[in-house]
Write a protein that holds these residues in place. Structure first.
Motif, PDB file in Angstrom:
ATOM      1  N   ALA A  17      42.233  40.960  39.383  1.00 42.14           N
ATOM      2  CA  ALA A  17      42.969  40.082  38.474  1.00 42.14           C
ATOM      3  C   ALA A  17      43.121  38.685  39.073  1.00 42.14           C
ATOM      4  O   ALA A  17      42.954  37.673  38.376  1.00 42.14           O
ATOM      5  N   ALA A  18      43.429  38.625  40.351  1.00 41.24           N
ATOM      6  CA  ALA A  18      43.583  37.325  41.018  1.00 41.24           C
ATOM      7  C   ALA A  18      42.261  36.577  41.054  1.00 41.24           C
ATOM      8  O   ALA A  18      42.204  35.363  40.838  1.00 41.24           O
ATOM      9  N   LEU A  19      41.185  37.302  41.323  1.00 43.31           N
ATOM     10  CA  LEU A  19      39.870  36.675  41.366  1.00 43.31           C
ATOM     11  C   LEU A  19      39.471  36.112  40.003  1.00 43.31           C
ATOM     12  O   LEU A  19      38.952  35.013  39.905  1.00 43.31           O
ATOM     13  N   LYS A  20      39.737  36.885  38.953  1.00 42.31           N
ATOM     14  CA  LYS A  20      39.383  36.429  37.605  1.00 42.31           C
ATOM     15  C   LYS A  20      40.131  35.152  37.243  1.00 42.31           C
ATOM     16  O   LYS A  20      39.599  34.287  36.564  1.00 42.31           O
ATOM     17  N   GLY A  21      41.358  35.037  37.710  1.00 41.38           N
ATOM     18  CA  GLY A  21      42.154  33.865  37.383  1.00 41.38           C
ATOM     19  C   GLY A  21      41.848  32.645  38.219  1.00 41.38           C
ATOM     20  O   GLY A  21      42.135  31.529  37.812  1.00 41.38           O
ATOM     21  N   LEU A 115      36.588  37.221  50.207  1.00 41.42           N
ATOM     22  CA  LEU A 115      37.075  37.139  48.828  1.00 41.42           C
ATOM     23  C   LEU A 115      38.328  36.283  48.725  1.00 41.42           C
ATOM     24  O   LEU A 115      38.488  35.500  47.800  1.00 41.42           O
ATOM     25  N   LYS A 116      39.200  36.419  49.709  1.00 38.05           N
ATOM     26  CA  LYS A 116      40.415  35.585  49.719  1.00 38.05           C
ATOM     27  C   LYS A 116      40.062  34.102  49.828  1.00 38.05           C
ATOM     28  O   LYS A 116      40.681  33.258  49.196  1.00 38.05           O
ATOM     29  N   ARG A 117      39.075  33.776  50.656  1.00 35.46           N
ATOM     30  CA  ARG A 117      38.652  32.372  50.794  1.00 35.46           C
ATOM     31  C   ARG A 117      38.112  31.841  49.469  1.00 35.46           C
ATOM     32  O   ARG A 117      38.330  30.688  49.115  1.00 35.46           O
TER      33      ARG A 117
END
Length: 120
Positions: A17-21, A115-117
């Protein structure tokens, strides 16, 4: 016959969800490909080190290959020999020679960090 080991990462729904946003998901398959290949290589390297003192045909090491699915969003890595669980976890007659779990422990953290970066 032993059941296959399954490793589950908790919190993937929140991460997705965070990645999509916050980012373009088109970069994810490249990250998955990179880390899948590195996990495969790291596992094989661990096998080379673990099996140097005993008999090994190399069959299990050669069976470790990344398998991609979901349009490159998912990768599965693991040996396909029936006897791999005996090598990884040991038996009452043989000590464990973990190779996949140590590789996964290192590689999964690197994957998550990348992914966090990308989310920033």
């Amino acid at each position: 016959m032993l059941a296959k080991a399954k490793i589950i990462l908790e919190g993937l729904d929140d991460l997705t969800a965070a990645l999509k946003g916050k980012m373009n998901l088109s970069e994810i398959p490249q990250v998955v490909k990179k880390h899948g290949a590195q996990l495969s290589s790291r596992t094989q390297s661990n096998m080379n080190a673990a099996y140097t003192h005993g008999y090994s045909t190399g069959r299990t090491r050669r069976s470790v290959k990344p398998v991609f699915s979901d349009g490159g969003m998912t990768v599965s890595v693991g040996p396909t020999t029936d006897y791999f669980p005996y090598l990884e976890y040991g038996t009452r007659f043989m000590s464990a020679m973990p190779t996949l779990k140590p590789a996964f422990d290192v590689q999964s953290q690197m994957f998550i960090n990348e992914l966090k970066r990308l989310m920033q």
